[in-house]
Design an enzyme around this catalytic site. Structure first.
Site, PDB file in Angstrom:
ATOM      1  N   ARG A  15       4.970  -2.368   8.278  1.00  0.00           N
ATOM      2  CA  ARG A  15       6.271  -2.032   7.697  1.00  0.00           C
ATOM      3  C   ARG A  15       7.227  -1.557   8.790  1.00  0.00           C
ATOM      4  NH1 ARG A  15       4.198   2.108   3.174  1.00  0.00           N
ATOM      5  NH2 ARG A  15       2.720   2.510   4.872  1.00  0.00           N
ATOM      6  N   LYS A  74       5.694   5.691   8.761  1.00  0.00           N
ATOM      7  CA  LYS A  74       4.532   6.578   8.806  1.00  0.00           C
ATOM      8  C   LYS A  74       4.749   7.722   9.784  1.00  0.00           C
ATOM      9  CE  LYS A  74       1.341   6.395   6.838  1.00  0.00           C
ATOM     10  NZ  LYS A  74       1.103   7.075   5.538  1.00  0.00           N
ATOM     11  N   TYR A  96       7.553   9.315   6.108  1.00  0.00           N
ATOM     12  CA  TYR A  96       6.418   9.939   5.437  1.00  0.00           C
ATOM     13  C   TYR A  96       5.701  10.823   6.445  1.00  0.00           C
ATOM     14  CZ  TYR A  96       6.765   6.749   1.421  1.00  0.00           C
ATOM     15  OH  TYR A  96       7.193   6.071   0.307  1.00  0.00           O
ATOM     16  N   HIS A  98       3.126  13.700   5.139  1.00  0.00           N
ATOM     17  CA  HIS A  98       1.841  14.116   4.550  1.00  0.00           C
ATOM     18  C   HIS A  98       1.172  15.181   5.405  1.00  0.00           C
ATOM     19  CE1 HIS A  98       2.054  11.047   1.452  1.00  0.00           C
ATOM     20  NE2 HIS A  98       2.289  10.134   2.376  1.00  0.00           N
ATOM     21  N   GLU A 120       7.913  11.988   1.070  1.00  0.00           N
ATOM     22  CA  GLU A 120       7.079  12.292  -0.098  1.00  0.00           C
ATOM     23  C   GLU A 120       7.439  13.596  -0.787  1.00  0.00           C
ATOM     24  OE1 GLU A 120       4.837  14.140   3.359  1.00  0.00           O
ATOM     25  OE2 GLU A 120       5.936  12.279   2.998  1.00  0.00           O
ATOM     26  N   ASP A 272      -4.441  10.174   1.963  1.00  0.00           N
ATOM     27  CA  ASP A 272      -3.436  10.603   2.935  1.00  0.00           C
ATOM     28  C   ASP A 272      -3.073  12.076   2.783  1.00  0.00           C
ATOM     29  OD1 ASP A 272      -2.036  10.370   0.566  1.00  0.00           O
ATOM     30  OD2 ASP A 272      -0.619   8.871   1.292  1.00  0.00           O
TER      31      ASP A 272
END
Length: 363
Positions: A15, A74, A96, A98, A120, A272
Site C-alpha cells: 500500500r 504502516k 497507523y 498501534h 486507528e 497488531d
C-alpha cells in the site's frame, strides 16, 4: 504545506500513503507532495502517474521523511527511526501506529518530539473510527478468505471445505467479536456456506447483527464458558476483538488452543494490538503461519497489504479529508477538529493518548 510519502518497507506491504488521485487534490489546494520513487508501484501506481498529477518523485526516502508532514500507511520500523530524529513539534506523522503493541516505537516517537497522529484512534463524536473502518472491512473479509485457504490440506490445514457439499456438513467458523471485522468475516463465511457463530458482549450489537444476518448466524453473548465450549469445535477461529488504543482481552488460552482439532486454523486480526489469543504472535506475508498444538496460526498484522490496490484506494477515500485539514492548518488542526485531536498519540515528547498511556504507565 509540503508533504512526504515514503515507500513502505514492512514485509510485502504494497500500500501507499497517498494515491495519485489524492496527490492531485492536494496539489489543487496549493500543497506540494514529495513521493519516494516506486512508493506506489505495489498498488499499481507508477512514478509517472504521480508526476502527471503534479507530484514530485524523489529518489531518497530521507527527502520524503524530511517534509513538514509525512503520510504513511504502516508504523515506522526500526530502520526508519533515524528519520524521526530532530523532528521537533512542528513536524507531523499521520499513519497507523498501534502503539499498544510497540513499546520501542513509542519511545522513539517520544524521543523525537514529532507530532504523531494515529489513524486507528481518530474518533468521531458518535464513537465511530472512520480511518480504522475501511481496513477493518478488508481485514475481516480476508480473514475468512485466508482461513479457507490454509484449511486446505496442502497448506497444513484439516482439509475442510468451509461450505461443505451435499451429504457432508459445512465447516465451523467461530468469530470472537461482532464489530466491523467480525461482521465482515461473517459475511464472507456465510457466502461460502459455513456454519458461523459470533460472540460479543454488546447486546445492542448482537441485536443489530440479528437484523443483518437473521438465522444464518448463531449469535452468542460472550462468556468464558461459552467460548470454551465453542472453540474446540471450530475449524476456523477468527479473533476480531478491538479495544480502542489498548491490547484486546485474552479470550482464548493456550490450554484451549490445545483442545482444538489438529489442522484447525486461527486468524487473529487483533494481532497488531497484541492479539486476543494467547498463542498468537505477529508473522509476515512471507512466512504467514506457524503451528502450536497442531493448530495453524495466521498472525499477519498488515493483512490488507495483500490487496494493495483496493486497500490504498479505500483508505485514501477516508484519510484524504483529514490530510487536507492537517495540511492547511498544521498542528492547529488539533484545536479545530475533535476527531483529529483524538488521534494524537505523541506530542511534545509526551505520550498523550489516554488509552495508550494506560498500557505504558511507566512512560
Amino acid at each position: 504545506m509540503d508533504i512526504g510519502v515514503p515507500r513502505e518497507i514492512k514485509d510485502r506491504e504494497f500500500r501507499v500513503g497517498l494515491s495519485p488521485q489524492s496527490v492531485r487534490v492536494l496539489g489543487d489546494r496549493g500543497h506540494r507532495v514529495f513521493v519516494e520513487t516506486q512508493a506506489g508501484l505495489g498498488s499499481g501506481f507508477t512514478d509517472e502517474d504521480y508526476r502527471q498529477v503534479g507530484g514530485t518523485v524523489v529518489e531518497s526516502a530521507a527527502v520524503a521523511w524530511e517534509q513538514p508532514m509525512v503520510v504513511k500507511v504502516k508504523e515506522p520500523l526500526p530502520e526508519e527511526y533515524g528519520f524521526l530524529k530532530g523532528s521537533g513539534g512542528d513536524r507531523l506523522l499521520f499513519t497507523y501506529l498501534h502503539l499498544a503493541a510497540e513499546r520501542e516505537l513509542t519511545e522513539a516517537l517520544m524521543e523525537s518530539g514529532i507530532l504523531a497522529i494515529a489513524y486507528e484512534t481518530v474518533q468521531l463524536p458518535d464513537g465511530r473510527l472512520p480511518l480504522l473502518a475501511p481496513m477493518s472491512v478488508i481485514a475481516g473479509r480476508l480473514s475468512v478468505q485466508f482461513g479457507a485457504h490454509f484449511l486446505e490440506r496442502p497448506q497444513g490445514g484439516r482439509g475442510v471445505l468451509l461450505g461443505g457439499v451435499p451429504g457432508v456438513p459445512p465447516g465451523n467458523v467461530v468469530i470472537l467479536g461482532g464489530g466491523v471485522v467480525g461482521t465482515e468475516a461473517a459475511r464472507v463465511a456465510i457466502g461460502l456456506g459455513a456454519r458461523v457463530r459470533i460472540f460479543d458482549i454488546n447486546l445492542d450489537r448482537l441485536s443489530y447483527l440479528e437484523t443483518l444476518f437473521g438465522s444464518r448466524v448463531e449469535l452468542q453473548y460472550s462468556t468464558s464458558l461459552a467460548i470454551e465450549a465453542a472453540v474446540p469445535e471450530a475449524d476456523l477461529l477468527v479473533g476480531a476483538a478491538l479495544v480502542l488504543g489498548r491490547k484486546p482481552p485474552m479470550l482464548v488460552s493456550r490450554e484451549l488452543v490445545h483442545r482444538m482439532k489438529p489442522g484447525a486454523v486461527i486468524v487473529d486480526v487483533a494481532v497488531d494490538q497484541g492479539g486476543c489469543i494467547e498463542t498468537i504472535r505477529p508473522t509476515s506475508h512471507t512466512e504467514p503461519t506457524y503451528l502450536v498444538s497442531d493448530v495453524l496460526h495466521y498472525g499477519v498484522p498488515n493483512m490488507p497489504g495483500s490487496v494493495p490496490r483496493t486497500a490504498t484506494q479505500s483508505l485514501n477515500h477516508s484519510t484524504l479529508p483529514y490530510v487536507l485539514t492537517l495540511a492547511e492548518a498544521g498542528a492547529k488542526a488539533i484545536e479545530m477538529d475533535e476527531a483529529i485531536a483524538s488521534g494524537v498519540n505523541v506530542r511534545d515528547h509526551q505520550l498523550v493518548h489516554p488509552a495508550v498511556r494506560e498500557v505504558f504507565g511507566d512512560l
